[in-house]
Design a protein around this motif. Structure first.
Motif, PDB file in Angstrom:
ATOM      1  N   GLU A 200       0.815  -1.219   0.000  1.00 46.61           N
ATOM      2  CA  GLU A 200       0.000   0.000   0.000  1.00 46.61           C
ATOM      3  C   GLU A 200       0.853   1.276   0.000  1.00 46.61           C
ATOM      4  O   GLU A 200       0.742   2.119   0.905  1.00 46.61           O
ATOM      5  CB  GLU A 200      -0.970  -0.040   1.181  1.00 46.61           C
ATOM      6  N   ASP A 202       0.480   3.818  -1.660  1.00 50.62           N
ATOM      7  CA  ASP A 202      -0.314   5.013  -1.930  1.00 50.62           C
ATOM      8  C   ASP A 202      -0.885   5.632  -0.663  1.00 50.62           C
ATOM      9  O   ASP A 202      -1.529   6.688  -0.730  1.00 50.62           O
ATOM     10  CB  ASP A 202      -1.453   4.685  -2.903  1.00 50.62           C
ATOM     11  N   TRP A 206       3.823   4.149   3.163  1.00 46.29           N
ATOM     12  CA  TRP A 206       4.956   4.674   2.391  1.00 46.29           C
ATOM     13  C   TRP A 206       4.953   6.192   2.489  1.00 46.29           C
ATOM     14  O   TRP A 206       3.987   6.842   2.083  1.00 46.29           O
ATOM     15  CB  TRP A 206       4.844   4.229   0.938  1.00 46.29           C
ATOM     16  N   THR A 209       7.621   9.641  -2.194  1.00 45.91           N
ATOM     17  CA  THR A 209       6.796  10.037  -3.333  1.00 45.91           C
ATOM     18  C   THR A 209       6.480   8.820  -4.199  1.00 45.91           C
ATOM     19  O   THR A 209       7.045   7.740  -4.017  1.00 45.91           O
ATOM     20  CB  THR A 209       7.521  11.074  -4.187  1.00 45.91           C
ATOM     21  N   GLN A 210       5.577   9.025  -5.141  1.00 47.37           N
ATOM     22  CA  GLN A 210       5.273   7.959  -6.095  1.00 47.37           C
ATOM     23  C   GLN A 210       6.517   7.588  -6.886  1.00 47.37           C
ATOM     24  O   GLN A 210       6.808   6.400  -7.092  1.00 47.37           O
ATOM     25  CB  GLN A 210       4.161   8.430  -7.036  1.00 47.37           C
ATOM     26  N   TYR A 213       8.750   5.423  -4.927  1.00 46.78           N
ATOM     27  CA  TYR A 213       8.311   4.031  -4.893  1.00 46.78           C
ATOM     28  C   TYR A 213       8.743   3.299  -6.155  1.00 46.78           C
ATOM     29  O   TYR A 213       9.198   2.142  -6.090  1.00 46.78           O
ATOM     30  CB  TYR A 213       6.793   3.894  -4.733  1.00 46.78           C
ATOM     31  N   THR A 238      -1.267  -1.695  -4.130  1.00 46.59           N
ATOM     32  CA  THR A 238      -1.959  -0.478  -3.726  1.00 46.59           C
ATOM     33  C   THR A 238      -3.299  -0.787  -3.085  1.00 46.59           C
ATOM     34  O   THR A 238      -3.836  -1.891  -3.216  1.00 46.59           O
ATOM     35  CB  THR A 238      -2.184   0.434  -4.948  1.00 46.59           C
ATOM     36  N   THR A 239      -3.871   0.219  -2.413  1.00 46.69           N
ATOM     37  CA  THR A 239      -5.187   0.059  -1.793  1.00 46.69           C
ATOM     38  C   THR A 239      -6.258  -0.017  -2.872  1.00 46.69           C
ATOM     39  O   THR A 239      -6.008   0.193  -4.053  1.00 46.69           O
ATOM     40  CB  THR A 239      -5.482   1.227  -0.847  1.00 46.69           C
ATOM     41  N   PRO A 241      -8.755   0.450  -5.569  1.00 48.49           N
ATOM     42  CA  PRO A 241      -8.988   1.556  -6.506  1.00 48.49           C
ATOM     43  C   PRO A 241     -10.474   1.769  -6.766  1.00 48.49           C
ATOM     44  O   PRO A 241     -11.252   0.818  -6.832  1.00 48.49           O
ATOM     45  CB  PRO A 241      -8.275   1.089  -7.770  1.00 48.49           C
ATOM     46  N   LYS A 246      -6.987   8.288  -5.944  1.00 49.53           N
ATOM     47  CA  LYS A 246      -5.534   8.316  -5.894  1.00 49.53           C
ATOM     48  C   LYS A 246      -4.947   6.923  -6.121  1.00 49.53           C
ATOM     49  O   LYS A 246      -3.940   6.762  -6.822  1.00 49.53           O
ATOM     50  CB  LYS A 246      -5.071   8.868  -4.549  1.00 49.53           C
ATOM     51  N   SER A 247      -5.581   5.917  -5.531  1.00 51.88           N
ATOM     52  CA  SER A 247      -5.068   4.559  -5.667  1.00 51.88           C
ATOM     53  C   SER A 247      -5.170   4.070  -7.103  1.00 51.88           C
ATOM     54  O   SER A 247      -4.272   3.365  -7.602  1.00 51.88           O
ATOM     55  CB  SER A 247      -5.819   3.612  -4.733  1.00 51.88           C
ATOM     56  N   PHE A 250      -2.406   5.742  -9.019  1.00 49.47           N
ATOM     57  CA  PHE A 250      -1.117   5.156  -8.668  1.00 49.47           C
ATOM     58  C   PHE A 250      -0.907   3.846  -9.420  1.00 49.47           C
ATOM     59  O   PHE A 250       0.174   3.597  -9.979  1.00 49.47           O
ATOM     60  CB  PHE A 250      -1.055   4.928  -7.155  1.00 49.47           C
TER      61      PHE A 250
END
Length: 568
Positions: A200, A202, A206, A209-210, A213, A238-239, A241, A246-247, A250
């Motif tokens: 996770e 996003d 973490w 920044t993206q 990652y 990621t969480t 979507p 945002k997820s 990402f």
């Protein structure tokens, strides 16, 4: 035998009394001759925060039991494999202390705790989905405070969630881990594993920044592949979507990075062998009762599948939903989160059955390869019995959810056509959950002379309701089979349910030896009635049964040479 006689035999078989006010039974049609392709055991994945629970006696006992619920390979994923600490678990915390540095900054590796965790999996026949995280204290750009007992206050951050101060050292740490596992377990074993970078990124797991990652990912997969060239690597975990979230952005940006950018570690292509993201539901208390639809979790899945399918390069890669659950906090207790009280009862396994069916349908609709969904549930140390945390076992006693996996383990071979007159359409589930009525549906498989039909009665509103009459018509039985053996397994209030047995005892916090034995027996998967032979009429049998709300049934139908040729 007449058709009427066959139905009467079926009624006697299941030994159930249908409600007098029941309307026409739900019609379930199963066709052994309509093959839908191989059944993929997408359910055989488990995960938990506290990786140190792997080595406790209770954790080891549960892992051994999990390996016995299905013939399919079992995968395990856990957090905190690389964090610094003494190896003592807490809620949502563990550590291995695998990496430290000496006074000169030279890496020092200690494999003791990490070996114990991986031995706990491998020696029980469990395949690791290796989650590469989180950041060791010596590598963190913000090491202080390194760990804050859960739950942290808003605005607090922990050192393990920050980027490395040296990406090359991070990549070398991962290379050492992979090389050590290769040497310890051998190429044949580690070739079956999945290597996933972080969890996770996003959200608050973490604090980089993206782009950082992506750099973390590049160096991690380069490290794994340097030690194990054919290792299966992926992410971004990621969480859940949702459209425009945002997820979702990402996940899409990560796939674009892997498709078009050069690796910051090697300057070559960015390896990607599988795609992972998470899907979670959202139960609520409404008018004093639980409402638990499937729509939130399935919307996450549908959005993620759409993103994957839109990626020309990666649309056919395996997709692993590396956390897939009715809600998002496994360690939370119903004492403070009453909407989580579903966990001890039969709503949980019924939800899992209905969700598995819907996820398989979504994957087929969106033309993606769903490899598995990870149930984030294990066991919790030092908590009260039946505390209501999301777990498979409490104090060595199996919860009803664990019996879902025993039932799923009886599904094998190829999927065959199964339809229900009360199945809620996929689009309706996506839009509304399930409401207003129940979802009574089925999933069926066939392997040789064995057919299994899983049935469930899932309700959006957890309120008292009468049993539902269900008639299962199984056709396409080979013409030379005159009789079949029918067994019915059941998860409901009175079957495969240690929780209601515990309540009937008065909910003792410290059960006696005799009570514990009774609870352990009640937690096993149980038959409804006795196995019985049924006569086949024109290649068909009919079975009439009553399914309580939030229940699961499994019909297993077999025919042997003796049944096919009774005079031999």
């Amino acid at each position: 035998m007449s058709r009427k006689s066959v139905i009467l035999v079926a009624i006697a078989l299941v030994a159930c009394t249908l409600p007098l006010h029941a309307e026409s039974p739900v019609d379930v049609q199963v066709n052994l001759q309509q093959n839908l392709g191989p059944f993929n055991p997408v359910y055989a994945w488990f995960g938990y925060d506290e990786s140190n629970y792997t080595t406790t006696p209770a954790g080891q006992a549960l892992l051994h039991e999990l390996r016995g619920v299905t013939p399919a390979p079992i995968y395990a994923r856990a957090h905190f494999l690389l964090t610094s600490g003494n190896g003592q678990p807490e809620l949502k915390w563990s550590s291995s202390n695998v990496y430290t540095e000496d006074a000169t900054g030279k890496p020092v590796y200690d494999w003791t705790i990490l070996d114990g965790i991986f031995d706990g999996w491998v020696h029980n026949g469990i395949r690791p989905m290796v989650e590469l995280g989180f950041m060791p204290e010596a590598l963190s750009t913000h090491p202080t405070p390194y760990h804050i007992p859960w739950p942290a206050r808003p605005g607090e951050t922990e050192g393990w969630s920050w980027p490395p101060r040296d990406f090359a050292k991070w990549g070398d740490l991962v290379r050492h881990v992979a090389a050590h596992m290769l040497a310890r377990y051998g190429a044949a074993e580690v070739s079956t594993w999945y290597w996933e970078v972080w969890n996770e990124p996003d959200i608050s797991y973490w604090h980089g920044t993206q782009q950082q990652y992506f750099q973390l990912y590049d160096y991690a997969v380069a490290g794994v592949r340097a030690a194990i060239p054919r290792a299966r690597v992926g992410g971004p975990a990621t969480t859940g979507p949702n459209p425009g979230s945002k997820s979702a952005a990402f996940l899409q940006a990560f796939l674009e990075h892997c498709a078009h950018d050069r690796s910051s570690a090697t300057r070559g292509p960015v390896p990607l062998d599988f795609i992972s993201f998470h899907v979670k539901g959202s139960p609520h208390i409404v008018d004093g009762h639980l409402q638990m639809g499937l729509n939130r979790e399935l919307e996450n899945a549908a959005t993620g599948f759409d993103i994957v399918h839109a990626s020309e390069k990666f649309r056919y890669l395996p997709v692993i939903l590396s956390e897939a659950d009715p809600e998002g906090c496994g360690a939370c207790s119903p004492e403070h989160h009453p909407e989580d009280a579903y966990r001890n009862g039969t709503i949980y396994p019924a939800y899992t059955a209905a969700t598995m069916q819907a996820l398989l349908a979504l994957a087929q609709r969106d033309d993606v390869h769903l490899a598995g969904f990870v149930t984030w549930a294990f066991e919790f140390e030092g908590q009260p019995i039946f505390a209501g945390q999301r777990e498979l076992q409490t104090h060595g006693i199996d919860e009803p959810e664990l019996n879902f996996f025993r039932i799923a383990g009886l599904l094998s071979g190829d999927r065959i056509a199964a339809t229900s007159s009360e199945a809620v359409p996929l689009d309706t589930i996506l839009a509304n959950g399930i409401r207003p009525g129940p979802d009574v549906d089925a999933l069926a498989t066939r392997e040789g002379n064995n057919t299994a039909v899983m049935l469930w009665n899932y309700q959006y509103d957890a309120v008292p309701a009468p049993d539902t009459a269900v008639q299962v018509a199984l056709r396409g039985i080979p013409a030379n089979a005159s009789r079949v053996l029918v067994e019915q397994y059941r998860i409901d209030t009175n079957h495969s349910n240690a929780f209601t047995a515990w309540q009937a005892m008065g909910s003792p916090q410290q059960p006696t030896i005799q009570q514990r034995s009774q609870l352990q027996a009640a937690g096993q998967l149980q038959l409804e009635g006795s196995p019985a032979w049924m006569a086949v009429h024109n290649g068909q049998i009919r079975i009439l049964l009553a399914m309580p709300p939030e229940s699961i049934g499994l019909l297993r139908i077999t025919w042997t040479e003796a049944a096919i040729h009774p005079n031999r």
